[in-house]
Design an enzyme around this catalytic site. Structure first.
Site, PDB file in Angstrom:
ATOM      1  N   ASP A   1     -51.042   9.577 -15.988  1.00  0.00           N
ATOM      2  CA  ASP A   1     -52.048   8.805 -16.733  1.00  0.00           C
ATOM      3  C   ASP A   1     -53.413   8.805 -16.048  1.00  0.00           C
ATOM      4  OD1 ASP A   1     -49.959   8.037 -18.507  1.00  0.00           O
ATOM      5  OD2 ASP A   1     -49.389   6.461 -17.097  1.00  0.00           O
TER       6      ASP A   1
ATOM      7  N   LYS B   1     -55.995  13.320 -17.424  1.00  0.00           N
ATOM      8  CA  LYS B   1     -56.015  14.796 -17.402  1.00  0.00           C
ATOM      9  C   LYS B   1     -56.441  15.361 -18.747  1.00  0.00           C
ATOM     10  CE  LYS B   1     -51.699  14.749 -16.136  1.00  0.00           C
ATOM     11  NZ  LYS B   1     -51.523  13.322 -15.814  1.00  0.00           N
TER      12      LYS B   1
ATOM     13  N   GLY C   1     -48.227  11.733 -22.584  1.00  0.00           N
ATOM     14  CA  GLY C   1     -49.111  11.333 -23.678  1.00  0.00           C
ATOM     15  C   GLY C   1     -50.533  11.590 -23.230  1.00  0.00           C
ATOM     16  N   HIS C   2     -51.117  12.691 -23.685  1.00  0.00           N
ATOM     17  CA  HIS C   2     -52.477  13.025 -23.265  1.00  0.00           C
ATOM     18  C   HIS C   2     -53.464  12.588 -24.342  1.00  0.00           C
ATOM     19  CE1 HIS C   2     -50.922  16.287 -20.316  1.00  0.00           C
ATOM     20  NE2 HIS C   2     -50.674  15.068 -19.920  1.00  0.00           N
TER      21      HIS C   2
ATOM     22  N   GLN D   1     -47.761  14.275 -16.297  1.00  0.00           N
ATOM     23  CA  GLN D   1     -47.398  13.272 -15.291  1.00  0.00           C
ATOM     24  C   GLN D   1     -48.263  13.477 -14.033  1.00  0.00           C
ATOM     25  OE1 GLN D   1     -44.363  15.006 -16.743  1.00  0.00           O
ATOM     26  NE2 GLN D   1     -44.595  13.531 -18.367  1.00  0.00           N
TER      27      GLN D   1
HETATM   28  P1  IMP Z   1     -39.007  10.090 -17.742  1.00  0.00           P
HETATM   29  O1  IMP Z   1     -39.980  11.187 -17.463  1.00  0.00           O
HETATM   30  O2  IMP Z   1     -39.060   9.593 -19.145  1.00  0.00           O
HETATM   31  O3  IMP Z   1     -37.624  10.440 -17.265  1.00  0.00           O
HETATM   32  O4  IMP Z   1     -39.438   8.832 -16.844  1.00  0.00           O
HETATM   33  C1  IMP Z   1     -39.359   8.852 -15.419  1.00  0.00           C
HETATM   34  C2  IMP Z   1     -40.548   8.137 -14.787  1.00  0.00           C
HETATM   35  O5  IMP Z   1     -41.712   8.889 -15.046  1.00  0.00           O
HETATM   36  C3  IMP Z   1     -40.791   6.734 -15.340  1.00  0.00           C
HETATM   37  O6  IMP Z   1     -41.307   5.914 -14.296  1.00  0.00           O
HETATM   38  C4  IMP Z   1     -41.879   6.964 -16.382  1.00  0.00           C
HETATM   39  O7  IMP Z   1     -42.653   5.810 -16.608  1.00  0.00           O
HETATM   40  C5  IMP Z   1     -42.686   8.053 -15.697  1.00  0.00           C
HETATM   41  N1  IMP Z   1     -43.435   8.886 -16.637  1.00  0.00           N
HETATM   42  C6  IMP Z   1     -42.949   9.867 -17.430  1.00  0.00           C
HETATM   43  N2  IMP Z   1     -43.936  10.415 -18.150  1.00  0.00           N
HETATM   44  C7  IMP Z   1     -45.063   9.796 -17.788  1.00  0.00           C
HETATM   45  C8  IMP Z   1     -46.439   9.940 -18.153  1.00  0.00           C
HETATM   46  O8  IMP Z   1     -46.823  10.791 -18.965  1.00  0.00           O
HETATM   47  N3  IMP Z   1     -47.310   9.100 -17.550  1.00  0.00           N
HETATM   48  C9  IMP Z   1     -46.940   8.196 -16.615  1.00  0.00           C
HETATM   49  N4  IMP Z   1     -45.671   8.021 -16.245  1.00  0.00           N
HETATM   50  C10 IMP Z   1     -44.749   8.812 -16.814  1.00  0.00           C
END
Ligand code: IMP
Length: 441
Positions: A13, A16, A40-41, A224
Site C-alpha cells: 500500500d 506503487k 489493490g492498486h 504488496q
Molecule cells: P494474503 O496475501 O491475502 O495471504 O495476506 C497475507 C498478508 O499480506 C496479510 O497481512 C495481508 O493484509 C497482507 N496483504 C496482502 N496483500 C496486500 C496488499 O496488497 N497490501 C497490503 N497488505 C497486503
C-alpha cells in the site's frame, strides 16, 4: 532501453499504482510478476478512480502492453470482472493484455481454505485478504496446482480438478468443518472462464524476451511490499509470494541480467494491514488522524490500516534486499498537520541498540523503536509540484530521510492525482527515462 522494477519497501500500500502510472508513458510494457487479487492498486486519472487487482496499471495507458506473469496466481472470475469493468470504461484489452500459460489458478476451494484456516488460527491468524492466494501458492509448491494452460485442455483440467477436489474436500470437511464442493460446480464455470480468457493466454516469457530484443523497455510492477515477502518479510505474517525485486526475474521468466534498476516506493510514514510486528505503530489520536487524512483503508478489503511512523531500519533493509537505486516517497501531504514528526532510526532490544533489520521473529515482536523527532511543517504541501514550493521543515524532513536510508529520492508524491508529483532532478529515474522530465515538469 532500461528495464526497471518498481517495488514496495514497506508492508504494501505504498502507492506503487500511482508511481507506475507516472512512469508508464515512458515504457512499452508493464509486467505483474507475483501475488494475485489480494493486491489493490489505486490509480486516479483526472476525475476517474481505478482500483486494479490483477491487471497491471499500465493498462490505463493506450498502447502499453501488459503482462500477467507466471509468478502471479489468478482468480479467473475476479480477473474477468476486472477486465469487463475496464472495457466498460473504454480501456482496450485486445492486443494489450497477455496472461502467462504458467500462472497458477486460484480455485474456489482456495479462498474457502484461506478463510477456514484463518478462523482456526484464532489469535495467531495472519489477517489475510481471504482471496485464497496463500493456499494457491501452497498447491503450486506442492506441485498439484492448476495452471492457465491446463484450463485450455478440458480433459486435463477435469482430471486435475477431480484429483485435487477429493483431497480438498476432505480437508475442508474433516479439518475445518467447512462446506465442500462438487466437481460440476467448479468445472462448468471454469470452462466458461477458459473460453473468455483463451485469447489472452500465451508464452509471456518468450514474448518479453522478443520485445526486449527489439528494444522495448519493461517496467516490472511489484505488488504488496518487501516486508510481506515470503523469504525476507516478517514471517509468518507475510503473503506467500516473492514481493522483492528478485521475484521480478522468477515471476516473469526474464533473466536478472536483463534488469537494469530498482525503484523503491515508500510512504512518508508506514502502514500495515493484518497481524504481525510493527515496531513504529502509532497509538491513540495520531493514528486516527493519519488514517483519516491518508484514507488508510484497504483497497481490496476495506479494512482500516494500522498506521506508524517512518521506519528507517525497515527502509535500509528494503534498500539492501532489493538493491534499490532510488525511492519514490508518497503521501507527504498526509503529515501536513503534525506538530512533530518522528523517524525511527534504530531499535532497542534487551540492552542492545539494533540498526540492521532483525530477521528474528521474537526480536522484531519486542523491538522498541528509537525515535528522532523533527518539527512538523504545519502547512499544506498538497499538490506541490516543485521541491522549492515545499515548506523548509518539510524539506528538512525529506533530507533527513534520504540521509538515513542512503539512496536519493526520485519522486515525491503530494496528492492522489498524477500531476501532484515532485520530480527530483538528477535521480536514477531521470537518467533511465529522461522524458519523464517533460511529462512532469
Ligand atoms: P494474503 O496475501 O491475502 O495471504 O495476506 C497475507 C498478508 O499480506 C496479510 O497481512 C495481508 O493484509 C497482507 N496483504 C496482502 N496483500 C496486500 C496488499 O496488497 N497490501 C497490503 N497488505 C497486503
Amino acid at each position: 532501453m532500461p528495464n526497471i522494477v518498481v517495488v514496495g519497501m514497506q508492508w504494501g500500500d505504498e502507492g506503487k499504482g500511482k508511481v507506475v502510472d507516472v512512469i508508464t508513458p515512458h515504457v512499452n510494457v508493464v509486467v505483474r510478476y507475483q501475488g494475485g487479487n489480494n493486491a489493490g492498486h489505486t490509480v486516479v486519472v483526472g476525475r476517474e478512480k481505478y482500483v486494479l487487482h490483477s491487471i497491471p496499471s499500465g493498462i490505463l495507458h493506450n498502447g502499453c502492453r501488459c503482462i500477467i506473469g507466471s509468478g502471479v496466481v489468478i482468480d479467473p472470475a475476479s480477473l474477468i470482472e476486472e477486465m469487463e469493468s475496464l472495457v466498460r470504461r473504454g480501456v482496450t484489452l485486445d492486443g494489450n493484455l497477455f496472461i502467462s500459460r504458467n500462472a497458477h489458478l486460484i480455485m474456489p476451494y482456495h479462498p474457502a481454505i484461506d478463510r477456514a484456516s484463518e478462523a482456526k488460527l484464532g489469535a495467531r491468524r495472519i489477517g489475510t485478504t481471504g482471496k485464497g492466494v496463500g493456499p494457491a501458492y501452497v498447491d503450486k509448491a506442492a506441485r498439484v496446482g492448476i495452471r492457465m494452460a491446463d484450463l485450455l485442455d478440458e480433459r486435463l483440467f477435469r482430471d486435475k480438478l477431480e484429483h485435487n477436489l477429493a483431497q480438498k474436500n476432505r480437508l475442508l470437511r474433516e479439518i475445518y468443518d467447512a462446506q465442500s464442493f462438487t466437481v460440476e460446480e467448479i468445472f462448468n464455470p471454469y470452462l466458461r472462464y477458459a473460453g473468455w480468457l483463451a485469447p489472452y493466454i500465451t508464452d509471456t516469457a518468450l514474448l518479453l524476451s522478443r520485445w526486449m530484443d527489439s528494444g522495448y523497455s519493461v517496467l516490472f510492477e511489484g505488488a504488496q511490499g518487501t516486508m510481506l515477502d515470503i523469504d525476507h518479510g516478517t514471517y509468518p505474517y507475510i503473503t506467500s509470494s516473492s514481493t522483492t525485486a528478485g521475484g521480478a526475474a522468477t515471476g516473469s521468466g526474464v533473466a536478472p541480467t536483463r534488469i537494469h534498476g530498482v525503484l523503491g516506493v515508500a510512504k512518508a510514514y508506514t502502514t500495515r494491514v493484518g497481524g504481525g510486528p510493527f515496531p513504529t505503530e502509532m497509538i491513540g489520536d495520531i493514528a486516527e488522524q493519519i488514517r483519516a487524512r491518508g484514507h488508510e483503508y484497504g483497497a481490496t478489503t476495506g479494512r482500516p490500516r494500522r498506521c506508524g511512523w517512518f521506519d528507517a531500519v525497515v527502509m535500509r533493509y528494503a534498500v539492501r534486499i532489493n538493491g534499490v537505486d532510488t525511492v519514490a516517497l508518497t503521501k507527504l501531504d498526509v503529515l501536513d498537520q503534525c506538530e512533530t514528526v518522528k523517524v525511527c532510526t534504530g531499535y532497542r532490544y534487551g540492552g542492545d541498540i539494533i540498526t540492521d533489520f532483525p530477521e528474528d521473529e521474537t526480536v522484531m515482536q519486542k523491538a522498541e523503536p528509537l525515535y528522532e523527532e523533527l518539527s512538523g511543517w504545519m502547512s499544506s504541501t498538497n499538490g506541490a509540484k516543485n521541491e522549492v514550493d515545499l515548506p523548509a521543515k518539510a524539506r528538512r524532513y525529506l533530507e533527513r530521510l534520504e540521509e538515513l536510508i542512503g539512496v536519493p529520492f526520485c519522486l515525491i508524491s503530494t496528492g492522489a492525482v498524477r500531476d501532484d508529483t515532485i520530480l527530483c532532478e538528477d535521480s536514477p529515474l531521470t537518467r533511465w527515462f529522461p522524458s519523464v522530465r517533460s511529462s512532469l515538469l
